[in-house]
Design a protein around this motif. Sequence first.
Motif, PDB file in Angstrom:
ATOM      1  N   GLY A   8       0.263  -1.072   0.033  1.00 21.12           N
ATOM      2  CA  GLY A   8      -0.019   0.281  -0.153  1.00 21.12           C
ATOM      3  C   GLY A   8       0.934   1.314  -0.210  1.00 21.12           C
ATOM      4  N   SER A   9       2.437   1.091   0.236  1.00 23.07           N
ATOM      5  CA  SER A   9       3.330   2.211   0.257  1.00 23.07           C
ATOM      6  C   SER A   9       3.203   2.656  -1.034  1.00 23.07           C
ATOM      7  CB  SER A   9       4.751   1.984   0.884  1.00 23.07           C
ATOM      8  OG  SER A   9       5.518   3.612   0.387  1.00 23.07           O
ATOM      9  N   SER A  41       1.703  -1.654   4.500  1.00 18.38           N
ATOM     10  CA  SER A  41       1.418  -0.796   4.715  1.00 18.38           C
ATOM     11  C   SER A  41       2.325   0.497   5.144  1.00 18.38           C
ATOM     12  CB  SER A  41      -0.208  -0.513   4.738  1.00 18.38           C
ATOM     13  OG  SER A  41      -0.648   1.932   4.353  1.00 18.38           O
ATOM     14  N   VAL A  48      -4.031   2.880   7.479  1.00 13.86           N
ATOM     15  CA  VAL A  48      -2.978   2.502   6.677  1.00 13.86           C
ATOM     16  C   VAL A  48      -3.447   3.175   5.654  1.00 13.86           C
ATOM     17  CG1 VAL A  48      -3.796  -0.142   6.472  1.00 13.86           C
ATOM     18  CG2 VAL A  48      -5.070   0.926   5.347  1.00 13.86           C
TER      19      VAL A  48
END
Length: 75
Positions: A8-9, A41, A48
């Motif tokens: 999720g980054s 994340s 998140v």
Amino acid sequence: MRILVLNGSPRPKGNTKQMVDVFREGAESAGHKAYMLVTASRIYYHGVTGQLKCTLDRFYSAAYPSKPRNLKKWL
């Protein structure tokens, strides 16, 4: 082996990406055959990232109003 890793980054070369790569390499070298979903994340304000939150929200509708028979919860 079927493992889906969701990063999720938004940073393609950040710490979360390095963590995901190490996990993937370890799982492949150990020869795991489990079905697994891994989420990774950065933490923004105790949650998140927005990109991963949108993806996780999509999974909610798959279990509503009744979850699929083969869906298992693992902690």
